[in-house]
Design an enzyme around this catalytic site. Structure first.
Site, PDB file in Angstrom:
ATOM      1  CE  LYS A 256      -2.608   0.707   3.594  1.00 42.55           C
ATOM      2  NZ  LYS A 256      -3.943   0.464   4.322  1.00 42.55           N
TER       3      LYS A 256
ATOM      4  CD  GLU B 170       9.564  -7.468   6.016  1.00 43.91           C
ATOM      5  OE1 GLU B 170       8.977  -5.992   5.731  1.00 43.91           O
ATOM      6  OE2 GLU B 170       9.506  -7.771   7.096  1.00 43.91           O
TER       7      GLU B 170
ATOM      8  N   GLY C 114      -4.576  -3.603   5.536  1.00 44.11           N
ATOM      9  CA  GLY C 114      -4.031  -4.863   4.968  1.00 44.11           C
ATOM     10  C   GLY C 114      -4.591  -6.271   5.314  1.00 44.11           C
ATOM     11  NE  ARG C 115      -5.882  -5.811  11.604  1.00 42.31           N
ATOM     12  CZ  ARG C 115      -5.310  -4.693  11.563  1.00 42.31           C
ATOM     13  NH1 ARG C 115      -4.113  -4.415  11.079  1.00 42.31           N
ATOM     14  NH2 ARG C 115      -5.857  -3.770  12.344  1.00 42.31           N
TER      15      ARG C 115
ATOM     16  CD  GLU D  17      -1.584  -6.608  11.621  1.00 44.47           C
ATOM     17  OE1 GLU D  17      -1.858  -7.332  10.694  1.00 44.47           O
ATOM     18  OE2 GLU D  17      -0.366  -5.871  11.632  1.00 44.47           O
TER      19      GLU D  17
ATOM     20  CG  HIS E 202      -4.452 -38.336  13.633  1.00 41.63           C
ATOM     21  ND1 HIS E 202      -4.365 -39.790  14.005  1.00 41.63           N
ATOM     22  CD2 HIS E 202      -5.626 -38.072  12.999  1.00 41.63           C
ATOM     23  CE1 HIS E 202      -5.554 -40.223  13.438  1.00 41.63           C
ATOM     24  NE2 HIS E 202      -6.085 -39.369  12.869  1.00 41.63           N
TER      25      HIS E 202
ATOM     26  CE  LYS F  16       6.688  -1.896   9.543  1.00 38.61           C
ATOM     27  NZ  LYS F  16       5.704  -1.234   8.882  1.00 38.61           N
TER      28      LYS F  16
END
Lengths: 528, 528
Positions: free
Chosen positions: B214, B220, B271-272, B358, B389, B504
């Site tokens: 955005k 990254e 973002g999420r 978040e 399991h 950050k």
């Protein structure tokens, strides 16, 4: 010395430990003048060059002293000795616990079922290695005499999570090192879309399937076997020439002409502890070659040796376990996050989730009496830096404190990297993990409370040079032994899993339409 | 009516709710004579044919009555109205919250940045659809005039987890339905092995990359962009002909000749919450075709509509949110497991982990004052039956109760199945989820305490016929709206993420070697 199995809350050292609740501020420890010294001194060598550093844990000399007392009083290392010398430590199922013997021998010879168990496991590894060599050089091939190129593991739970996590952990390493032999895929879920989509992606004529089930009766695995056999037959292929079994010698899959070969484990290897047995051995030897699997075992064996040390500062798995007991039973933290700064370890947290939660998610002690303290925490995690852009928000500013286990390596696996703004991606990755440890521990005050960080979030880091097979073996064994030591401290049986039985029974009833009341009503909702 | 933002613990209805701690035994409710009736009656229709069933939750008419009061007193639906009508609900960042507008319009026209936002989002969707059509029919092709066959999303956090989970959820469906257009891959981690291994698996000449950020400044993502550009150049390809951007119009990636095309979102889409914007739209439209993405949006829009209903029994997202508040703040359960019985939803729990943790992992209210109650829980999960399991042992017999969210479908996606012992795999899958609900709720006494199940583990199930794009959209929107309602109840801002900033900043200092004390000592450990 006689071994005495006592509940945690009966120990004098535990009462002392309880009096030390909230005694240490990691923010203070890591921001004072002696902070750098603390970081340097809180390192404990593991095996294969790995180091466990606990500088950001909420402990000081006093707490460590009490943890050492606890280790002694609860006879944690002595109990491990019992285990590897062949005692019936899995009391519920009346079984020995011998996964360490798949990678080394720490104590006496262990004889069970009339054989020396170390020899039995070594022999199976040798058989697997020979089989893998034959597949790789084409002596074992498909009906057209062509080499197999893909191996597909069919298994669930311990027959899936561990081997899958280990495969992903070494895939890029093996490709970079030129030891990559065959691609591996995995089918686990009874959801038919799992098998269908894996099968669709395969070149069936060149695929070798490994059916993994200790008992040979696992519903999901047998169902998926039929799925695969159907597909092979439809493709005009003979399933018996495309499928091997990893199972116990007493299972219906053993000595069965339906399989090209069968490799054996036994009841003394729990599913979640089976990555170093044939359960991991077959798929990893086929994918990467037997030598890579042997190195993996060497790393695990070297780590096991460190777990025999009675000095908690020289036994990182024991130390990690004890700090975890302090966090869980004194600090009352309900969960722990595992955060590997390594994409190769993307499924390692899922494996640890099983290892830890299935082993220590128990409410009764080894004698069947309810315990009056909490046992295993919730374990979850995703690789960093991805998690930083996801759930770390809650870890930093949420209302609960969640202890953190970081894992990092100085070098990457592929050897490919780029320099941007004067640093490689690998340096950026490492800079992030270091930054996170400090951000979690020390926090930061801000005039805007929304931008304030309370800190006091404890973490430890396991680090090494590069994720190799040996390092992976050591990492795996570290957590296996940590979980075992915690189970001893809680006085529970970490090696059974009775909690999975009720659901299985009820599922059978639902499938047989032998239901009434709410069970029938739920079945109706899903048109079963 | 004026909106009043108050802390949860100031509400009269919350005090009433606290007095109802432990009031309901699900074991009793689901084993008595009226159990079947309870299961049938506790179903709330969602959208796209999905149903939310809460029969195994620890609620009765009394508790539901108080939850309805709480909803009213906290003005939860009115706050949602504020949100979709364009109020500055994201107070910290002073932003509107408009992800609902990417899929529909519930209220008034919303104008921001001088444009009608609904029209802006629709226009971007149209541009994406046209672009995707051109890629599919070859009007947009590589330098050799050949069609692109693979699309690679470069993004992290919300630009990765949501779109990746949605892609995996629909991949097999699209293949079965014949709408599968291009394979999608994802690069997210700054670990260089992530990009290196994805790049190695690609046919670069036929790959189209989507750079998603955005701000256009995500470390990254930009690092991985350089990684990819290097690889393209080395292969003799022009990066500007192989890369598109999804970003905001004010970012350096916008209107930039380095990209073949750019599609826009804005600051009002977190973002999420961006899977229904261009962040999910570009990759999903390219992978499955624009019509599939449009159906996905329709499902989300239909679900959003149900969230406007003030009757909590007709608003499943609100009901789910309120029951969650009861579990978290009254019953004091610290975590929740998401357990989809669908391999296609393998990464859906990871997306929900970000969405929930978040959004609601906050300790201060929307005015920056610390809250004195717990907020967002830990969210984790894996698909069933695999989890059975693995960590289910702890869920059944551990010392903490963990509420469970099951998801299941009557039919599978691929249409391929096998009959073994008179039932298909799909029936077995459904039988297992039903069996688990009952085992968790009612437990089972056994003479051997190790084989006893205490029960009283609450769960709900969301179920439908088949996981289609529309169903997936509804499922996604359900959880987005649930998380939003919980944030309103806790009086926190669910739409910022200040908790990610400190790490950050510190990482930048580490990379600049601008460190001392513990931060330097940790950097030394990793040779940074």
């Amino acid at each position: 010395m006689a071994i005495s199995w006592e509940n945690l809350d009966t120990l004098a050292s535990f009462k002392k430990l309880q009096s030390l609740k909230g005694a240490v501020s990691v923010a203070k420890e890591l921001s004072g003048e002696k902070a750098a010294e603390r970081v340097a001194s809180c390192s404990v060598p593991m095996a294969a060059g790995l180091v466990y550093n606990y500088a950001a844990k909420q402990v000081d000399e006093k707490i460590l002293g009490v943890l050492a007392e606890l280790s002694q009083e609860a006879q944690l290392v002595e109990k491990f000795e019992e285990l590897y010398n062949g005692a019936v430590v899995n009391t519920g199922e009346k079984r020995l616990v011998l996964h360490q013997l798949t990678r080394g021998q720490l104590g006496k010879d262990v004889t069970a079922d009339g054989v020396n168990k170390r020899e039995f496991y070594i022999n199976e590894q040798k058989r697997i290695a020979e089989f893998a060599d034959k597949v790789h050089d084409g002596r074992i091939a498909n009906a057209a005499g062509e080499k197999f190129t893909t191996v597909v593991q069919i298994g669930i739970g311990g027959s899936d999570l561990g081997p899958r996590a280990m495969y992903l952990a070494l895939e890029n390493w093996a490709k970079a090192e030129g030891t990559f032999k065959m691609e591996a895929k995995f089918i686990s879920n009874v959801d038919p879309d799992d098998a269908a989509s894996v099968l669709k992606s395969l070149d069936l004529a060149h695929s070798l399937f490994i059916l993994v089930s200790k008992s040979g009766t696992t519903l999901e695995t047998l169902t998926n076997e039929s799925f695969v056999k159907d597909a092979l037959k439809k493709a005009g292929l003979n399933p018996a020439k495309h499928m091997i079994a990893v199972t116990s010698e007493t299972s219906p899959l053993a000595h069965n002409p339906d399989y090209l070969a069968a490799f054996y484990m036994d009841d003394y290897i729990g599913g979640r502890y089976s990555s170093t047995s044939g359960v991991g051995g077959a798929v990893l030897s086929l994918a990467f070659g037997p030598n890579v699997f042997a190195e993996f075992l060497d790393g695990a064996a070297a780590m096991d040796k460190t777990a025999t040390n009675k000095d908690i500062l020289k036994n990182p798995s024991l130390l990690d376990a004890l700090i975890g007991i302090y966090e869980r039973n004194v600090q009352e933290y309900p969960s722990t996050a595992v955060l590997p700064y390594s994409q190769a370890l993307s499924r390692f947290p899922a494996h640890l989730q099983q290892l830890d939660m299935e082993s220590n998610g128990k409410s009764v002690n080894r004698f069947g009496k309810p315990v009056s303290y909490v046992t295993g925490p919730v374990i979850f995690g995703e690789p960093g830096t991805n998690g930083q852009h996801s759930f770390y928000q809650l870890l930093h500013q949420g209302t609960n404190i969640i202890p953190l286990q970081f894992i990092a390596f100085k070098e990457n696996q592929t050897g490919t990297d780029v320099v941007i703004e004067d640093s490689t991606s690998q340096k950026k990755l490492c800079a992030n993990v270091v930054a996170q440890i400090m951000a979690f521990a020390c926090g930061k005050k801000d005039d805007d409370p929304n931008k304030s960080f309370a800190g006091e979030r404890p973490s430890s880091i396991i680090y090494g040079d590069r994720l190799t097979p040996k390092v992976l073996g050591a990492l795996l064994a570290h957590f296996e032994n940590k979980v075992m030591f915690q189970g001893f401290a809680w006085n529970i049986n970490s090696f059974d899993q009775e909690g999975v039985q009720l659901g299985k029974k009820l599922a059978k009833k639902v499938l047989a339409h032998d239901t009434d009341g709410a069970l029938k009503a739920y079945s109706d909702l899903l048109n079963i």
